[in-house]
Design an enzyme around this catalytic site. Structure first.
Site, PDB file in Angstrom:
ATOM      1  N   LYS A  67      48.893  54.260   6.610  1.00 48.37           N
ATOM      2  CA  LYS A  67      50.176  53.733   6.101  1.00 48.37           C
ATOM      3  C   LYS A  67      50.553  54.474   4.817  1.00 48.37           C
ATOM      4  CE  LYS A  67      52.211  49.144   5.087  1.00 48.37           C
ATOM      5  NZ  LYS A  67      51.914  47.716   4.953  1.00 48.37           N
TER       6      LYS A  67
ATOM      7  N   SER B  89      54.907  44.370   7.254  1.00 49.88           N
ATOM      8  CA  SER B  89      55.406  45.653   6.817  1.00 49.88           C
ATOM      9  C   SER B  89      54.662  46.833   7.441  1.00 49.88           C
ATOM     10  CB  SER B  89      55.299  45.768   5.301  1.00 49.88           C
ATOM     11  OG  SER B  89      53.966  45.685   4.910  1.00 49.88           O
TER      12      SER B  89
ATOM     13  N   SER C   9      51.142  41.265   6.815  1.00 46.95           N
ATOM     14  CA  SER C   9      51.719  42.537   7.247  1.00 46.95           C
ATOM     15  C   SER C   9      50.901  43.412   8.172  1.00 46.95           C
ATOM     16  CB  SER C   9      52.071  43.369   6.011  1.00 46.95           C
ATOM     17  OG  SER C   9      53.117  42.732   5.315  1.00 46.95           O
TER      18      SER C   9
END
Lengths: 483, 476, 95
Positions: free
Chosen positions: A79, A154, A178
């Site tokens: 990420k 997210s 998330s």
């Protein structure tokens, strides 16, 4: 052989048995990315050259007779809020455009030390604020199961990339769900470890007392493989602890006889989609068949978790994001006249709407006159919620619930009303508040959209979570349904 | 209308650890700009702080030396504000639970009485980066960002600028003796801000206070406080309403001016630092640290009075700094003449050091050599006057007094015969002076003695000169 | 507690953010909506509850006072939007 269709542990075995080269595996994933990512939108940066060089290195070591431990040459995507030295770290925000991380996060170091190959950096909601990946400043990510739907957030791209076979393993981050929520919406396995299990050093901070790096894979074994490679105490993160990391491989057994599962009624209330409820009810039956003892319980403080979460996370974020000012790195407004201006212009130009909203909320909650009523109050409620869980775990091994109240929603469906987006975190947030570990595994489909099942464990009992999840998975075949 | 002054001081001192408070970068002064930095002290995304144990130790040590109680369960907090010298745009400091609380310093007032000035709290925190203002813009050097500081806040117990200066001197003396800091105001390792207000005499409500910054010496502190008292009294008496400002002392102009606030609003939004953990300071650790505290200045002062029999005032001056006290003690022991040792140090040596902006630690000569000088004078080998010349040479060269005496042929002349010759010569040439003296002008004697000393290039034994001059004048 | 335009402007200043008039109106609505929801925390009696900072108690983590390698100057300056020789430069601060 379409190597990208295989699971990480399968690939590791193939490499180990010299049936396939590390470079071949990585190339297969890059080909897949080239083929589908223009639609999926998961990758913000592809690290082809560096990855291939690392592959060649590992292949040479294998050729000389070495056995690769750890991730064994399997690729991982990361990420874009976790630092990889020499690569971008945008956090999907304009304000960090151009910034190149000069150091590795601890988890990045561990992946490298454990023979993982880093494919690139993944899209996300800006600064990890969001539940749909619609808040990326660069491009949207679609749910691989239905392009009109969100992948969750997210860590939307982290989950979508695994579901779309663009990476076998990915790292995401959690502050309020998330990793679990997008894993649930994309039909993959996602773990949020106990707070302090995995180092946060090098992970761009959102909520310091809530953030954790999460691991995503196509099945429980994959998730356990990645988790084992990066967990452990780190002297660079004072909030990690020296509680020993268990050998998660040992937990990958079907036997859960006599294990006590609590079903909190508060997670099965009005907001829960009926079809999702059906899937979860089926799952409970499977677990009972496997020998677990299931009991309904009540956690009355559940309904207060979301409120406490939004105060705490926004307040901490308002402080953690203060460093983005265009002075030492990132976007500096070309219009700034003086040293006061530079902050306001750079930040206003660089941050997206949701980020600004949370910074405003957090700043307000900490400001003079409101600190006691909001932030301090939330910290006290946090204590109460935690105590409620601690007491519950005196009797139960795990708690069970749906991961998300619905399957993936359509783009734009929840962006109009702030609260409705926040409410999609309602089942995941209590876990972050208490700092407990939790895992989401696929447990069905509704209209071809995945449903996720959540197990919540006691502090540092990821082993129990993997055991539960593996046992459920072994009796079902959701994880075998690929795109 | 009579007014009472209320003063409190906020002192920041740089702690002498090898590394910064939250990272392993060196605290060494100087060094190429922006080379003592890392992701932590630069505020890069993903960086986390790591609390330096020695900083906590030094914080506790200073608290113990200042009679504070040590907080058992403490923690670090964030103070949020935006400024280019603040990389994270928050400072990790301590707000609600500071390391030390409720201490005091005993200060001696001008009338000899002792007064306790309370210390409200001491906490540890990080320093900001350095800013250099140029026409092209402001340059930022992050080397200093993260250097550990102890902030010592006094209670508003001081009632005059002189008291404030005494407090600061005492504070510096005690802290530097513990070696947690070198407390050099001119070098910035000791910084002082003052809070001052006035109130009507007899009132018990404090007036509106002003904060004063940018005082870089003890003198500046005193001048600034005196200026503020005048300004505030004038303002009140002309009906003006005083506002709670932060003002900057301008030493060249001799005035304070209102500063544009660093923050639009001083709303620092303090909240607990979640990247760091609870501090649990047990009694065992406190006692371990207490043992490392050396004899403090006031303890030394008392001992010097008792052991060496020097006057209290002398002892007080000598023990102002550790290095001066050590120098004195060694010299006194070797020379067996403590009074002379203290006189030399407080007198000529202090004067030369001040003129040359030197500290005791940098003196080229040693206590052994000073003792030697004292012995030479006491044995009559050289006069005190010659000694004053020798000390200057010792200062600049580090040579021993014996060497200097030999090289410059300074041995005192105590031969009455040769001195008498010079005495008579000078008296013969200065009959007017003899007349003046006999007419009551005592100064004429000194004039004549001066000429004789000049003639003998200072080497004549002064006692013998005086004796012979008195004798010869009587004969004439 | 209701958020007003003045509150929004005060908080925006603290956070170094600027908003258009329309954005401010929207923020007032959003903040009030969220803060309204958060009011439910007042249903809980926390008079005798302590705050917790870290999710569970951790104490006395320290670093020894030993020097670690710093970043190289060029690494520091590489990311700086504007630099002058060895310094990061910002527009002049008016004291």
């Amino acid at each position: 052989m379409e190597l990208h269709k295989l699971k990480a542990h399968e690939l590791k075995d193939l490499i180990n048995n010299k049936e396939v080269k590390v470079e071949e595996v990585t190339e297969s994933f890059f080909s897949r990315i080239d083929k589908v990512d223009h639609k999926i939108g998961a990758y913000l940066y592809k690290s082809k050259e560096e990855a291939v060089n690392n592959c060649k290195e590992l292949d040479a070591r294998i050729a000389s007779g070495e056995k690769l431990e750890g991730l064994g040459g399997v690729p991982v995507a990361i990420k874009d809020n976790i630092s990889v030295k020499g690569m971008q770290n945008t956090c999907a925000s304009k304000i960090l455009e151009g910034y190149i991380a000069p150091y590795d996060a601890t988890v990045t170091k561990k992946i490298k030390e454990n023979n993982g190959i880093i494919l690139g950096k993944l899209n996300m909601d800006e600064f990890a604020m969001g539940s749909s990946n619609e808040n990326s400043a660069f491009k949207k990510v679609v749910n691989p199961w239905n392009e009109e739907c969100v992948p969750g957030g997210s860590s939307g791209a982290s989950a979508a990339a695994v579901a779309a076979l663009e990476a076998p393993l990915t790292l995401g981050t959690e502050t309020g769900g998330s990793v679990r929520q997008p894993a649930s919406l994309c039909g993959v396995v996602g773990l949020k470890p106990t707070y302090g299990r995995i180092s946060r050093y090098g992970v761009t901070a959102f909520g310091s007392t809530l953030d954790q790096v999460g691991t995503i894979g196509r099945d429980v074994e994959d998730c356990a493989l990645l988790t084992g490679a990066i967990a452990g105490v780190d002297k660079m993160d004072f909030t990690t602890v020296s509680t020993p990391v268990q050998d998660y491989k040992k937990s990958l057994v079907k036997d859960i006889k006599g294990k006590k599962i609590g079903i909190p009624v508060e997670y099965f209330g009005d907001g829960l989609d009926d079809n999702v409820r059906k899937c979860v009810d089926e799952a409970i039956k499977v677990l009972e068949d496997n020998g677990a003892i299931v009991k309904k319980i009540s956690l009355p403080l559940t309904e207060y978790s979301l409120a406490a979460y939004y105060i705490i996370s926004s307040a901490e974020a308002s402080s953690n994001l203060a460093r983005f000012d265009g002075i030492r790195y990132g976007h500096r407004s070309k219009e700034s006249q003086d040293a006061v201006d530079i902050y306001i212009k750079s930040r206003s130009e660089g941050f997206g709407k949701e980020v600004k909203r949370r910074i405003m909320l957090g700043t307000y909650a900490l400001s003079s006159g409101y600190y006691d009523a909001y932030y301090k109050k939330a910290l006290k409620v946090r204590n109460l919620i935690k105590q409620e869980f601690v007491k519950t775990f005196e009797e139960f091994d795990v708690l069970l619930s749906p991961t998300s109240p619905s399957t993936a929603f359509k783009f734009g469906e929840k962006t109009k009303d702030v609260l409705s987006m926040y409410l999609s975190d309602i089942y995941t947030v209590p876990v972050n508040i208490a700092g407990l570990p939790a895992i989401s595994v696929p447990c069905g489909f509704v209209n071809n959209l995945p449903v996720g099942l959540q197990f919540i464990g006691n502090y540092f009992r990821e082993d129990v979570l993997f055991n539960m999840a593996y046992s459920y998975e072994a009796a079902t075949d959701w994880h075998k349904k690929a795109l | 209308m009579e007014y009472e002054v209320v003063i409190g001081l906020e002192v920041h001192t740089e702690l002498l650890t090898k590394t910064k408070i939250y990272c392993g970068c060196t605290t060494e002064f100087g060094g190429q700009p922006n080379t003592h930095v890392c992701p932590v002290c630069l505020g890069l995304p993903g960086a986390l702080p790591h609390l330096n144990k020695k900083v906590v130790e030094y914080g506790i040590k200073s608290g113990l030396a200042l009679n504070c109680s040590i907080t058992k369960y403490g923690r670090m907090d964030r103070k949020n504000y935006f400024y280019p010298d603040c990389p994270k745009n928050y400072q990790i400091t301590q707000d609600e639970l500071p390391l030390c609380r409720d201490g005091y310093i005993e200060v001696e007032l001008e009338d000899g009485t002792k007064k306790r000035v309370g210390i409200e709290r001491i906490h540890i925190e990080e320093d900001a980066a350095k800013l250099l203002h140029t026409p092209a813009g402001t340059l930022v050097d992050f080397n200093r960002s993260g250097v550990p500081l102890a902030e010592i806040v006094s209670k508003p117990d001081m009632r005059s600028p002189k008291e404030a200066v005494k407090y600061l001197e005492r504070l510096k003396s005690i802290l530097s003796s513990t070696k947690v800091s070198d407390c050099k105001m001119e070098e910035g390792s000791l910084r002082c801000d003052a809070n001052i207000s006035i109130m009507e005499k007899g009132s018990d409500t404090f007036g509106v206070r002003t904060e004063i910054k940018n005082m870089n010496s003890f003198k500046a502190l005193e001048k600034a406080l005196n200026y503020e008292i005048d300004r505030q009294i004038k303002a009140v008496e002309s009906g003006e309403k005083l506002t709670q400002d932060t003002r900057r002392w301008d030493d060249t102009k001799g005035e304070t001016t209102v500063m544009r606030s660093k923050e639009f609003a001083n709303d620092y939004r303090y909240f607990p630092e979640g990247d760091l953990v609870t501090l649990n300071i047990d009694d065992e650790w406190i006692e371990e640290i207490r043992k490392t505290i050396p004899e403090l200045p006031h303890e030394k002062e008392a001992r010097f009075v008792k052991e060496f029999g020097i006057p209290k005032h002398d002892a007080s001056v000598i023990t102002f700094t550790m290095s001066m006290a050590d120098f004195f003690e060694k010299t006194a022991k070797i020379s067996e003449d403590a009074k002379s040792a203290s006189n030399w140090l407080m007198g000529d040596i202090s004067k030369i050091m001040k003129e040359n902006a030197t500290w005791v630690e940098d003196l080229k000569f040693t206590p052994e050599q000073l003792a030697e000088l004292i012995k030479l004078i006491n044995s009559g080998t050289i006069s005190n006057a010659i000694g004053k010349k020798i000390i200057v040479t010792m200062f600049s060269t580090g040579k021993s007094p014996k060497t200097i005496v030999e090289e410059e042929g300074l041995i005192q002349n105590s031969d009455e015969g040769s001195i008498l010759e010079v005495v008579n010569k000078v008296l013969d040439e200065n009959s007017k002076s003899i007349e003046d003296f006999k007419n009551g002008k005592k100064r004429a004697l000194g004039f004549v003695v001066g000429l004789i000393m000049k003639e003998t290039r200072g080497k004549a034994n002064p006692q013998i000169v005086n004796k012979l001059v008195n004798e010869e004048i009587k004969k004439r | 507690m209701s958020v007003s335009k003045k509150d929004v402007e005060y908080v925006a200043e603290l956070a170094r953010l600027s908003f258009t008039e329309d954005e401010k109106e929207e923020l007032i609505g959003d903040l009030n909506s969220v803060l309204g929801y958060i009011e439910k925390l007042n249903e809980l009696d926390t008079k005798d509850t302590d705050i917790i900072v870290n999710p569970y108690y951790i104490e006395n983590k320290f670093r020894e006072d030993e020097i670690e390698p710093s970043l190289e100057l060029k690494t520091v300056l590489n990311n700086a939007p504007q630099r002058l020789e060895e310094y990061v430069i910002v527009p002049k601060i008016i004291e």
